[in-house]
Design a protein around this motif. Structure first.
Motif, PDB file in Angstrom:
ATOM      1  N   HIS A 119     -28.153 -26.835 -27.585  1.00 40.35           N
ATOM      2  CA  HIS A 119     -28.296 -25.397 -27.868  1.00 40.35           C
ATOM      3  C   HIS A 119     -28.071 -24.588 -26.591  1.00 40.35           C
ATOM      4  O   HIS A 119     -27.433 -23.532 -26.611  1.00 40.35           O
ATOM      5  N   LEU A 120     -28.595 -25.096 -25.469  1.00 38.24           N
ATOM      6  CA  LEU A 120     -28.374 -24.416 -24.190  1.00 38.24           C
ATOM      7  C   LEU A 120     -26.897 -24.467 -23.792  1.00 38.24           C
ATOM      8  O   LEU A 120     -26.358 -23.500 -23.244  1.00 38.24           O
ATOM      9  N   THR A 121     -26.239 -25.598 -24.080  1.00 34.20           N
ATOM     10  CA  THR A 121     -24.799 -25.730 -23.792  1.00 34.20           C
ATOM     11  C   THR A 121     -24.018 -24.620 -24.495  1.00 34.20           C
ATOM     12  O   THR A 121     -23.122 -23.998 -23.912  1.00 34.20           O
ATOM     13  N   LYS A 122     -24.365 -24.353 -25.760  1.00 36.22           N
ATOM     14  CA  LYS A 122     -23.669 -23.286 -26.510  1.00 36.22           C
ATOM     15  C   LYS A 122     -23.882 -21.935 -25.856  1.00 36.22           C
ATOM     16  O   LYS A 122     -22.969 -21.094 -25.820  1.00 36.22           O
ATOM     17  N   LEU A 123     -25.095 -21.706 -25.342  1.00 30.33           N
ATOM     18  CA  LEU A 123     -25.360 -20.433 -24.657  1.00 30.33           C
ATOM     19  C   LEU A 123     -24.517 -20.323 -23.390  1.00 30.33           C
ATOM     20  O   LEU A 123     -23.920 -19.274 -23.119  1.00 30.33           O
ATOM     21  N   SER A 175     -23.153 -31.498 -19.019  1.00 25.12           N
ATOM     22  CA  SER A 175     -23.643 -32.432 -18.001  1.00 25.12           C
ATOM     23  C   SER A 175     -24.417 -31.750 -16.878  1.00 25.12           C
ATOM     24  O   SER A 175     -25.311 -32.356 -16.287  1.00 25.12           O
ATOM     25  N   PHE A 176     -24.077 -30.497 -16.581  1.00 20.94           N
ATOM     26  CA  PHE A 176     -24.782 -29.796 -15.508  1.00 20.94           C
ATOM     27  C   PHE A 176     -26.239 -29.550 -15.883  1.00 20.94           C
ATOM     28  O   PHE A 176     -27.147 -29.737 -15.064  1.00 20.94           O
ATOM     29  N   LEU A 177     -26.476 -29.133 -17.126  1.00 19.29           N
ATOM     30  CA  LEU A 177     -27.842 -28.796 -17.554  1.00 19.29           C
ATOM     31  C   LEU A 177     -28.835 -29.936 -17.311  1.00 19.29           C
ATOM     32  O   LEU A 177     -29.886 -29.720 -16.721  1.00 19.29           O
ATOM     33  N   PRO A 235     -19.089 -20.847 -13.364  1.00 17.62           N
ATOM     34  CA  PRO A 235     -20.437 -21.345 -13.655  1.00 17.62           C
ATOM     35  C   PRO A 235     -21.517 -20.274 -13.532  1.00 17.62           C
ATOM     36  O   PRO A 235     -22.484 -20.282 -14.303  1.00 17.62           O
ATOM     37  N   SER A 236     -21.341 -19.323 -12.582  1.00 14.62           N
ATOM     38  CA  SER A 236     -22.350 -18.257 -12.420  1.00 14.62           C
ATOM     39  C   SER A 236     -22.443 -17.404 -13.675  1.00 14.62           C
ATOM     40  O   SER A 236     -23.541 -17.037 -14.113  1.00 14.62           O
ATOM     41  N   VAL A 237     -21.288 -17.078 -14.262  1.00  8.17           N
ATOM     42  CA  VAL A 237     -21.264 -16.272 -15.490  1.00  8.17           C
ATOM     43  C   VAL A 237     -22.015 -17.010 -16.604  1.00  8.17           C
ATOM     44  O   VAL A 237     -22.854 -16.429 -17.313  1.00  8.17           O
TER      45      VAL A 237
END
Length: 396
Positions: free
Chosen positions: A134-138, A281-283, A324-326
């Motif tokens: 869900h966070l990936t989608k955000l 993968s970053f999350l 990535p910042s965006v």
């Protein structure tokens, strides 16, 4: 009489109405990438709190029994020649996608560990609990042009829970999924079978059934800006050869993609696919994605490792690339928006955040079915425990 006066008066009486009236939906949240450029927000290095497994029948187990071990082919050999079509469809047991699992498996883990959470029981009351997906989608929303989403949010004992709702469009697409797409999904799982062993030091066995009910999930704690996060995500495998065996740095994400033959194809891959791989993968702090590139016949002929922290380098000088910042600033803004919108503590009350590409995130408010997602067994078990104060010895 000034009509605005009556309206203002009506608004005042609305505020004083009984609590069971649904709160008003909040304003919307824009998603234009230009609004979220700026310094990278604070993101705490994710730490693993625990894990759980789902078996071939999709039953929950609070252990690592489904964890697999990264076992790639030798680098000095002839290279992979994996037939990703092998076993389709006769050795394939796909998960029943009609079953809406919501947050249930993560909630099982939380119930088991609620008294032993790092940061103490009060930490959970401040946190946001959700799936990594869900966070990936955000994260990818500011750059997404195809697929919208819906996230249901409820507050219970202070904690904000976020659970995805399948959009009507996504459901229609899933039910009408063409055979080729079904086969491509299988191929992704089949690739994992060629690259993973059941025990450290043993070899992969691609002759068995591909059963997508089976999953190993890591439960992680992090913080984005001012938002403490507790989330869980599926992990493909752990690398027994890695210098650090400390999760999540020992984990490896496995992906497949079609072979690329032109600079334009690579550019498109970096802009779209690599963004999703990076976010996913970053999350959780997974350091590497290993990709198998398949030819039109469905054979993987080459492997390439993409370190998560170097993925942005591929689009850094691309005007139409991602930043990535965006991604992280938008995610932080959404979490702030959700925290300030969902103020009533009630597990049966749901704020449904909806988004379609090209528009802002909007909110609607609902009570009970079909959007309420915190199960009665969870609410009751957590309520019996509440408040979770340290047990004092009873006087003799």
């Amino acid at each position: 009489m000034d009509p605005r006066g009556t309206k203002r008066g009506a608004e005042k009486t609305e505020v004083a109405e009984p609590r069971n009236k649904l709160p008003r939906p909040a304003p919307s949240l824009p998603t234009d990438p230009a609004l979220y450029s700026g310094p990278f927000p604070f993101y705490r290095r994710p730490s693993e709190l625990g894990c759980f497994s789902l078996d071939a029948q999709r039953q929950y187990h609070g252990d690592a029994r489904a964890l697999r071990y990264y076992s790639p082919p030798p680098t000095n050999g002839p290279g992979p020649n994996f037939d990703l079509r092998d076993g389709y469809p006769d050795r394939y047991q796909p998960r029943d996608e009609e079953v809406q699992e919501r947050l249930d498996h993560l909630l099982c883990w939380l119930l088991e560990h609620r008294g032993r959470l790092e940061g103490g029981p009060g930490w959970l009351a401040e946190a946001i609990v959700t799936w990594r997906g869900h966070l990936t989608k955000l994260l990818t929303t500011p750059y997404e042009r195809q697929e919208g989403w819906q996230l249901a949010a409820s507050r219970f004992q202070g904690t904000l829970y976020l659970s995805e709702v399948e959009t009507p469009k996504a459901r229609a697409q899933r039910l009408a999924r063409p055979p080729l797409l079904r086969e491509l999904m299988y191929m992704g799982y089949k690739f994992e079978q060629y690259m993973c062993a059941d025990k450290p030091g043993s070899s992969p066995d691609p002759s068995g059934e591909v059963n997508t009910n089976v999953a190993f999930c890591s439960v992680l704690r992090s913080r984005l800006g001012s938002h403490p996060l507790l989330f869980s995500g599926e992990v493909d495998c752990t690398d027994p050869q890695t210098p650090s065996t400390q999760p999540p740095t020992c984990y490896v994400e496995l992906k497949t993609s079609k072979e690329m033959h032109s600079p334009g194809q690579w550019r498109s891959f970096y802009r779209h696919k690599l963004l999703k791989w990076w976010a996913q993968s970053f999350l959780p702090g997974v350091p590497n994605v290993v990709a198998g590139f398949r030819n039109p016949e469905g054979f993987v002929s080459s492997l390439k490792t993409f370190p998560t922290m170097k993925m942005f380098d591929y689009v850094r000088n691309d005007r139409d690339g991602w930043n990535p910042s965006v991604c992280m600033n938008f995610c932080a803004a959404f979490l702030s928006f959700a925290q300030s919108t969902v103020v009533q503590d009630d597990p049966r009350l749901v704020h449904l955040f909806s988004w379609e590409p090209g528009g802002p995130v909007t909110v609607s408010v609902h009570r009970d079915a079909p959007y309420a997602f915190l199960p009665i067994w969870y609410v009751e078990a957590m309520t019996q425990d509440f408040p979770s104060s340290p047990k004092t010895p009873s006087p003799k």
